[in-house]
Design a protein around this motif. Sequence first.
Motif, PDB file in Angstrom:
ATOM      1  N   ALA A   1       0.829  -1.210   0.000  1.00  0.00           N
ATOM      2  CA  ALA A   1       0.000   0.000   0.000  1.00  0.00           C
ATOM      3  C   ALA A   1       0.859   1.254   0.000  1.00  0.00           C
ATOM      4  CB  ALA A   1      -0.922   0.002   1.214  1.00  0.00           C
ATOM      5  N   GLU A   2       0.194   2.322  -0.391  1.00  0.00           N
ATOM      6  CA  GLU A   2       0.798   3.648  -0.404  1.00  0.00           C
ATOM      7  C   GLU A   2      -0.172   4.583   0.305  1.00  0.00           C
ATOM      8  OE1 GLU A   2       1.191   6.883  -3.905  1.00  0.00           O
ATOM      9  OE2 GLU A   2       2.052   4.913  -4.331  1.00  0.00           O
ATOM     10  N   ASP A   3       0.338   5.345   1.262  1.00  0.00           N
ATOM     11  CA  ASP A   3      -0.492   6.259   2.036  1.00  0.00           C
ATOM     12  C   ASP A   3       0.091   7.661   1.915  1.00  0.00           C
ATOM     13  OD1 ASP A   3      -2.342   7.332   3.799  1.00  0.00           O
ATOM     14  OD2 ASP A   3      -1.284   6.653   5.586  1.00  0.00           O
ATOM     15  N   THR A   4      -0.719   8.601   1.437  1.00  0.00           N
ATOM     16  CA  THR A   4      -0.304   9.992   1.317  1.00  0.00           C
ATOM     17  C   THR A   4      -1.218  10.832   2.195  1.00  0.00           C
ATOM     18  OG1 THR A   4       0.293   9.545  -0.988  1.00  0.00           O
ATOM     19  CG2 THR A   4       0.140  11.863  -0.310  1.00  0.00           C
ATOM     20  N   ARG A   5      -0.643  11.555   3.152  1.00  0.00           N
ATOM     21  CA  ARG A   5      -1.447  12.353   4.079  1.00  0.00           C
ATOM     22  C   ARG A   5      -1.195  13.837   3.861  1.00  0.00           C
ATOM     23  NH1 ARG A   5      -0.742   8.895   9.631  1.00  0.00           N
ATOM     24  NH2 ARG A   5      -1.159   6.904   8.644  1.00  0.00           N
ATOM     25  N   THR A   6      -2.266  14.601   4.004  1.00  0.00           N
ATOM     26  CA  THR A   6      -2.168  16.060   3.912  1.00  0.00           C
ATOM     27  C   THR A   6      -3.019  16.681   5.015  1.00  0.00           C
ATOM     28  OG1 THR A   6      -4.010  16.144   2.344  1.00  0.00           O
ATOM     29  CG2 THR A   6      -1.785  16.065   1.413  1.00  0.00           C
ATOM     30  N   ARG A   7      -2.686  17.921   5.354  1.00  0.00           N
ATOM     31  CA  ARG A   7      -3.468  18.628   6.370  1.00  0.00           C
ATOM     32  C   ARG A   7      -3.845  19.988   5.814  1.00  0.00           C
ATOM     33  NH1 ARG A   7      -2.014  19.637  12.696  1.00  0.00           N
ATOM     34  NH2 ARG A   7      -3.818  20.941  13.100  1.00  0.00           N
ATOM     35  N   SER A   8      -5.135  20.302   5.952  1.00  0.00           N
ATOM     36  CA  SER A   8      -5.645  21.582   5.488  1.00  0.00           C
ATOM     37  C   SER A   8      -6.709  22.044   6.466  1.00  0.00           C
ATOM     38  CB  SER A   8      -6.230  21.431   4.080  1.00  0.00           C
ATOM     39  OG  SER A   8      -6.818  22.628   3.667  1.00  0.00           O
TER      40      SER A   8
ATOM     41  N   LYS B   1      -6.667  22.402   9.639  1.00  0.00           N
ATOM     42  CA  LYS B   1      -6.653  21.560  10.840  1.00  0.00           C
ATOM     43  C   LYS B   1      -7.344  20.218  10.644  1.00  0.00           C
ATOM     44  CE  LYS B   1      -6.420  25.484  13.909  1.00  0.00           C
ATOM     45  NZ  LYS B   1      -6.967  26.146  15.079  1.00  0.00           N
ATOM     46  N   VAL B   2      -7.552  19.810   9.398  1.00  0.00           N
ATOM     47  CA  VAL B   2      -8.177  18.522   9.093  1.00  0.00           C
ATOM     48  C   VAL B   2      -7.183  17.676   8.307  1.00  0.00           C
ATOM     49  CG1 VAL B   2     -10.051  17.371   7.866  1.00  0.00           C
ATOM     50  CG2 VAL B   2     -10.494  19.525   9.048  1.00  0.00           C
ATOM     51  N   TRP B   3      -6.942  16.483   8.817  1.00  0.00           N
ATOM     52  CA  TRP B   3      -6.075  15.551   8.114  1.00  0.00           C
ATOM     53  C   TRP B   3      -6.880  14.761   7.089  1.00  0.00           C
ATOM     54  CZ3 TRP B   3      -0.937  15.181   8.162  1.00  0.00           C
ATOM     55  CH2 TRP B   3      -0.237  15.773   9.209  1.00  0.00           C
ATOM     56  N   SER B   4      -6.292  14.573   5.932  1.00  0.00           N
ATOM     57  CA  SER B   4      -6.892  13.683   4.944  1.00  0.00           C
ATOM     58  C   SER B   4      -5.805  12.747   4.438  1.00  0.00           C
ATOM     59  CB  SER B   4      -7.534  14.466   3.798  1.00  0.00           C
ATOM     60  OG  SER B   4      -6.560  15.202   3.108  1.00  0.00           O
ATOM     61  N   SER B   5      -6.241  11.625   3.901  1.00  0.00           N
ATOM     62  CA  SER B   5      -5.294  10.611   3.479  1.00  0.00           C
ATOM     63  C   SER B   5      -5.793   9.919   2.228  1.00  0.00           C
ATOM     64  CB  SER B   5      -5.124   9.591   4.615  1.00  0.00           C
ATOM     65  OG  SER B   5      -4.279   8.542   4.221  1.00  0.00           O
ATOM     66  N   VAL B   6      -4.877   9.608   1.333  1.00  0.00           N
ATOM     67  CA  VAL B   6      -5.172   8.765   0.174  1.00  0.00           C
ATOM     68  C   VAL B   6      -4.434   7.461   0.421  1.00  0.00           C
ATOM     69  CG1 VAL B   6      -4.921   8.458  -2.311  1.00  0.00           C
ATOM     70  CG2 VAL B   6      -5.437  10.722  -1.381  1.00  0.00           C
ATOM     71  N   PHE B   7      -5.194   6.373   0.480  1.00  0.00           N
ATOM     72  CA  PHE B   7      -4.639   5.066   0.806  1.00  0.00           C
ATOM     73  C   PHE B   7      -5.007   4.119  -0.327  1.00  0.00           C
ATOM     74  CE2 PHE B   7      -4.797   1.151   3.595  1.00  0.00           C
ATOM     75  CZ  PHE B   7      -3.440   1.144   3.887  1.00  0.00           C
ATOM     76  N   LYS B   8      -4.024   3.670  -1.068  1.00  0.00           N
ATOM     77  CA  LYS B   8      -4.303   2.756  -2.173  1.00  0.00           C
ATOM     78  C   LYS B   8      -3.303   1.621  -2.176  1.00  0.00           C
ATOM     79  CE  LYS B   8      -3.504   6.108  -5.431  1.00  0.00           C
ATOM     80  NZ  LYS B   8      -3.515   6.624  -6.783  1.00  0.00           N
TER      81      LYS B   8
END
Length: 194
Positions: free
Chosen positions: A6-13, A15-22
Motif C-alpha cells: 500500500a501507499e499512504d499519502t497524508r495532507t493537512r488543510s 486543521k483537518v487531516w486527509s489521506s489517500v490510501f491505495k
Amino acid sequence: NGNLTAEDTRTRSDKVWSSVFKGQVEGADLASLAAQIGLKGITPGTGTIDFDMTTANGLGAATGSVTVKMDSLKIENFNFDKLGEEADALITVPKDTQKFVTDSLHKDATIFSIVTAKAKVAAGEMRINGLKLSNNAGDLTVNGELNAQDGSYQMSGDLHLVKPKDFPVLKIKRSSGMTDYKIDTAEVEQYIIK
C-alpha cells in the motif's frame, strides 16, 4: 490476513487531516472479513483486494473504490445448479411457482469458482456495482448495497443458467430484512407452459 502492499499519502488543510490510501492485499482471508462484517450464509475463499480510498477525519468518512477477486464463494441455501433441470421436467405450472423455485434453491449450496466484485465505498456503506459469480451451471450478476457498520444489505441480480438452453433469465432480489429470496417467476411459468 494476506500480503499488503500500500501507499499512504497524508495532507493537512484547515486543521483537518486527509489521506489517500491505495494498494492491494493478496492472499486475503475473505472468510474472516465476511465474519467481521457479520455476513451470514456465505463462505468466501481467499482472494485479492485492490483499493483506492480517501479519508478525512478517520476511516468512518472513507470514500473510494474496491475490487475483489476470489478463488471461490459458497452461498448457502442457493443451489441453482439443478433449478433449470427441475423446471424443465415439469409438465404443468405449479400452484405456487415462487415456492417451487425457492424450494429448488434451498436443496443445497452453490459454490462459484469465478468471483469478481467492484464496489464504491462512502461513509461505511458499500455500493456493489457488479458482483459476477460463475460456475459450470451458469452465471449470476448482482448489484446492491452493503452497510459495513450493521451488516444490512440489499441485492438484486440476474441468474443465467447454462441448461436448459432456452431457460429464461431469473430476476432475483434479497435483503437482510427478507427471510428468503424473491424471484420473478413469470418467465419460469411461461417456460413451463411451452
